[in-house]
Design a protein around this motif. Structure first.
Motif, mmCIF file in Angstrom:
data_model
loop_
_atom_site.group_PDB
_atom_site.id
_atom_site.type_symbol
_atom_site.label_atom_id
_atom_site.label_comp_id
_atom_site.label_asym_id
_atom_site.label_seq_id
_atom_site.Cartn_x
_atom_site.Cartn_y
_atom_site.Cartn_z
ATOM 1 N N ILE A 1 17.755 2.104 -2.965
ATOM 2 C CA ILE A 1 17.140 1.436 -1.815
ATOM 3 C C ILE A 1 15.635 1.472 -1.999
ATOM 4 N N VAL A 2 14.980 0.347 -1.837
ATOM 5 C CA VAL A 2 13.531 0.256 -2.006
ATOM 6 C C VAL A 2 12.922 -0.339 -0.747
ATOM 7 N N ALA A 3 11.898 0.317 -0.220
ATOM 8 C CA ALA A 3 11.186 -0.183 0.958
ATOM 9 C C ALA A 3 9.698 -0.265 0.646
ATOM 10 N N THR A 4 9.033 -1.243 1.213
ATOM 11 C CA THR A 4 7.597 -1.414 0.975
ATOM 12 C C THR A 4 6.786 -0.724 2.070
ATOM 13 N N SER A 5 7.232 0.473 2.456
ATOM 14 C CA SER A 5 6.547 1.236 3.487
ATOM 15 C C SER A 5 7.034 2.679 3.412
ATOM 16 N N ILE A 6 6.397 3.550 4.191
ATOM 17 C CA ILE A 6 6.846 4.924 4.355
ATOM 18 C C ILE A 6 7.795 4.967 5.543
ATOM 19 N N LEU A 7 8.976 5.512 5.360
ATOM 20 C CA LEU A 7 9.955 5.550 6.434
ATOM 21 C C LEU A 7 9.660 6.684 7.408
ATOM 22 N N SER A 8 10.062 6.500 8.644
ATOM 23 C CA SER A 8 9.950 7.562 9.632
ATOM 24 C C SER A 8 11.003 8.627 9.343
ATOM 25 N N ALA A 9 10.839 9.803 9.947
ATOM 26 C CA ALA A 9 11.822 10.870 9.757
ATOM 27 C C ALA A 9 13.199 10.435 10.234
ATOM 28 N N ALA A 10 13.245 9.690 11.347
ATOM 29 C CA ALA A 10 14.526 9.207 11.867
ATOM 30 C C ALA A 10 15.178 8.225 10.899
ATOM 31 N N GLN A 11 14.389 7.325 10.325
ATOM 32 C CA GLN A 11 14.921 6.377 9.353
ATOM 33 C C GLN A 11 15.404 7.109 8.103
ATOM 34 N N ARG A 12 14.614 8.065 7.650
ATOM 35 C CA ARG A 12 14.979 8.835 6.457
ATOM 36 C C ARG A 12 16.307 9.567 6.659
ATOM 37 N N THR B 1 0.815 -1.218 0.000
ATOM 38 C CA THR B 1 0.000 0.000 0.000
ATOM 39 C C THR B 1 0.846 1.264 0.000
ATOM 40 N N ALA B 2 2.165 1.109 0.116
ATOM 41 C CA ALA B 2 3.059 2.262 0.107
ATOM 42 C C ALA B 2 4.441 1.792 -0.310
ATOM 43 N N CYS B 3 5.256 2.718 -0.788
ATOM 44 C CA CYS B 3 6.633 2.357 -1.092
ATOM 45 C C CYS B 3 7.528 3.582 -1.028
ATOM 46 N N THR B 4 8.806 3.315 -0.832
ATOM 47 C CA THR B 4 9.843 4.336 -0.803
ATOM 48 C C THR B 4 10.963 3.900 -1.735
ATOM 49 N N VAL B 5 11.419 4.813 -2.571
ATOM 50 C CA VAL B 5 12.567 4.562 -3.443
ATOM 51 C C VAL B 5 13.587 5.669 -3.216
ATOM 52 N N ILE B 6 14.798 5.283 -2.849
ATOM 53 C CA ILE B 6 15.885 6.231 -2.609
ATOM 54 C C ILE B 6 17.009 5.901 -3.585
ATOM 55 N N ALA B 7 17.495 6.898 -4.306
ATOM 56 C CA ALA B 7 18.532 6.660 -5.299
ATOM 57 C C ALA B 7 19.659 7.665 -5.161
ATOM 58 N N VAL B 8 20.888 7.182 -5.311
ATOM 59 C CA VAL B 8 22.053 8.043 -5.468
ATOM 60 C C VAL B 8 22.291 8.118 -6.973
ATOM 61 N N VAL B 9 22.070 9.292 -7.570
ATOM 62 C CA VAL B 9 21.982 9.381 -9.022
ATOM 63 C C VAL B 9 22.671 10.622 -9.559
ATOM 64 N N ASN B 10 23.149 10.502 -10.775
ATOM 65 C CA ASN B 10 23.823 11.588 -11.487
ATOM 66 C C ASN B 10 23.368 11.536 -12.943
ATOM 67 N N PHE B 11 22.909 12.657 -13.481
ATOM 68 C CA PHE B 11 22.400 12.700 -14.848
ATOM 69 C C PHE B 11 23.421 13.313 -15.797
ATOM 70 N N THR B 12 23.568 12.700 -16.974
ATOM 71 C CA THR B 12 24.472 13.223 -17.984
ATOM 72 C C THR B 12 23.878 14.446 -18.670
ATOM 73 N N SER B 13 22.570 14.378 -18.980
ATOM 74 C CA SER B 13 21.903 15.502 -19.622
ATOM 75 C C SER B 13 20.409 15.385 -19.393
ATOM 76 N N PHE B 14 19.678 16.432 -19.792
ATOM 77 C CA PHE B 14 18.226 16.459 -19.635
ATOM 78 C C PHE B 14 17.550 16.681 -20.989
ATOM 79 N N ALA B 15 18.102 16.074 -22.031
ATOM 80 C CA ALA B 15 17.529 16.225 -23.365
ATOM 81 C C ALA B 15 16.168 15.553 -23.479
ATOM 82 N N ALA B 16 15.890 14.620 -22.567
ATOM 83 C CA ALA B 16 14.593 13.938 -22.535
ATOM 84 C C ALA B 16 14.279 13.614 -21.085
ATOM 85 N N ALA B 17 13.008 13.356 -20.791
ATOM 86 C CA ALA B 17 12.639 12.892 -19.451
ATOM 87 C C ALA B 17 13.361 11.578 -19.181
#
Length: 206
Positions: free
Chosen positions: A179-190, A49-65
């Motif tokens: 990182i993927v979680a099947t819930s909403i994280l608490s502020a402390a966890q975040r 019923t909920a999920c959290t996705v956290i990514a460490v990411v770097n984009f080369t360009s924004f020529a497209a979505a």
């Protein structure tokens, strides 16, 4: 990770690069291959019923979505999807399908990403309320309710991919960790995850 094997084969897989960010390896996505994703058809978000996705990411360009993560049953009406991504503006965005309207929709933040810059993107959705939130390097960006879902079907995302599964929106850039979680994280966890990732990858956070 978690025993989910990549399904893209050969040159269609992202490239493993060593010592890219703060001495850590990354997976590099070229953005041009429809199957250029790691771990296709993951069922890790089925019937939640909920999920959290956290990514460490770097984009080369924004020529497209560009999709960072994509969970969906397809784009047909009534099938929920959850796609943290960037737009060509560029802005951070979560693309999704509103079950109350049975139509594709998006929620967009105001923070402006910069190419060739590393970010810790934290995104979450509560499918029972339609609430979407995101943080960029620890600073709140998206905080909105966009369509009440209230259905287990909304969370029955049969496919989840890292880096997208659509040639028009595949990731062009690098992912250091996800990182993927099947819930909403608490502020402390975040905060604990944010600070740990910041120390590992040398990213300044709020």
């Amino acid at each position: 990770g978690n025993s989910y094997a990549p399904t893209a084969a050969g040159a269609a897989r992202p490239t493993y690069k060593t010592s890219i960010v703060n001495g850590n390896p990354v997976y590099r996505f070229d953005g041009g291959d429809k199957s250029d994703y790691a771990g296709g058809a993951l069922g890790i978000l089925n019937n939640v019923t909920a999920c959290t996705v956290i990514a460490v990411v770097n984009f080369t360009s924004f020529a497209a979505a560009r999709d960072i993560w994509r969970s969906s049953q397809g784009d047909e009406a009534g099938k929920e999807r959850f796609n943290p991504r960037v737009t060509t503006s560029p802005l951070w965005r979560i693309a999704h399908t509103r079950l109350d309207a049975e139509a594709a929709d998006t929620v967009t933040g105001t923070a402006t990403p910069v190419a060739s810059t590393w970010y810790i993107l934290h995104t979450e959705v509560n499918w029972s309320t339609g609430a979407f939130k995101s943080w960029v390097n620890g600073t709140a960006d998206i905080n909105t309710t966009d369509g009440t879902t209230g259905s287990t079907e909304a969370a029955n995302a049969l496919n989840s991919q890292v880096g997208g599964d659509n040639a028009a929106a595949n990731l062009l850039g690098d992912i250091g960790e996800i990182i993927v979680a099947t819930s909403i994280l608490s502020a402390a966890q975040r905060d604990a995850i944010k600070n740990g990732l910041a120390a590992t990858y040398g990213i300044t956070v709020a």
